[in-house]
Design a protein around this motif. Structure first.
Motif, PDB file in Angstrom:
ATOM      1  N   GLU A 185      -0.772   6.997   1.075  1.00 52.41           N
ATOM      2  CA  GLU A 185      -2.130   7.531   0.902  1.00 52.41           C
ATOM      3  C   GLU A 185      -3.181   6.422   1.063  1.00 52.41           C
ATOM      4  O   GLU A 185      -4.206   6.623   1.718  1.00 52.41           O
ATOM      5  CB  GLU A 185      -2.260   8.182  -0.476  1.00 52.41           C
ATOM      6  N   GLN A 186      -2.929   5.245   0.493  1.00 51.00           N
ATOM      7  CA  GLN A 186      -3.856   4.131   0.640  1.00 51.00           C
ATOM      8  C   GLN A 186      -3.942   3.664   2.091  1.00 51.00           C
ATOM      9  O   GLN A 186      -5.020   3.369   2.600  1.00 51.00           O
ATOM     10  CB  GLN A 186      -3.436   2.965  -0.258  1.00 51.00           C
ATOM     11  N   LEU A 235       0.830  -1.198   0.000  1.00 50.64           N
ATOM     12  CA  LEU A 235       0.000   0.000   0.000  1.00 50.64           C
ATOM     13  C   LEU A 235       0.867   1.251   0.000  1.00 50.64           C
ATOM     14  O   LEU A 235       1.907   1.293   0.658  1.00 50.64           O
ATOM     15  CB  LEU A 235      -0.898   0.030   1.243  1.00 50.64           C
ATOM     16  N   TYR A 257      -6.031   6.159   4.022  1.00 51.89           N
ATOM     17  CA  TYR A 257      -7.452   5.994   3.693  1.00 51.89           C
ATOM     18  C   TYR A 257      -8.029   4.763   4.393  1.00 51.89           C
ATOM     19  O   TYR A 257      -9.118   4.806   4.960  1.00 51.89           O
ATOM     20  CB  TYR A 257      -7.617   5.863   2.171  1.00 51.89           C
TER      21      TYR A 257
END
Length: 69
Positions: free
Chosen positions: A57-58, A54, A61
């Motif tokens: 940013e992922q 990941l 989130y």
């Protein structure tokens, strides 16, 4: 395929208990995450599948309570 994964979890969990069981108090335990992830990784590798890492940013989130639904 699910039967083989189930057997792998059972077999490796049994090996884990044989190795560290005397140090654990009596009770019911989840399969250790590292063991579960190792089994999943071995299965994916046997199928020639890899998983991306990941991005930051992922990850944000996925772990955020204020983003998404």
């Amino acid at each position: 395929m699910a039967i083989l994964l189930s057997f792998a979890v059972q077999a490796l969990s049994s090996e884990y208990i044989a190795r560290v069981g005397e140090m654990l108090p009596g009770g019911v335990y989840d399969v250790p995450a590292e063991l579960d992830e190792m089994i999943a990784g071995l299965k994916l590798a046997s199928l020639g599948i890899t998983i991306d890492t990941l991005t930051a940013e992922q990850e944000h989130y996925m772990t955020s309570w204020d983003i998404g639904t």
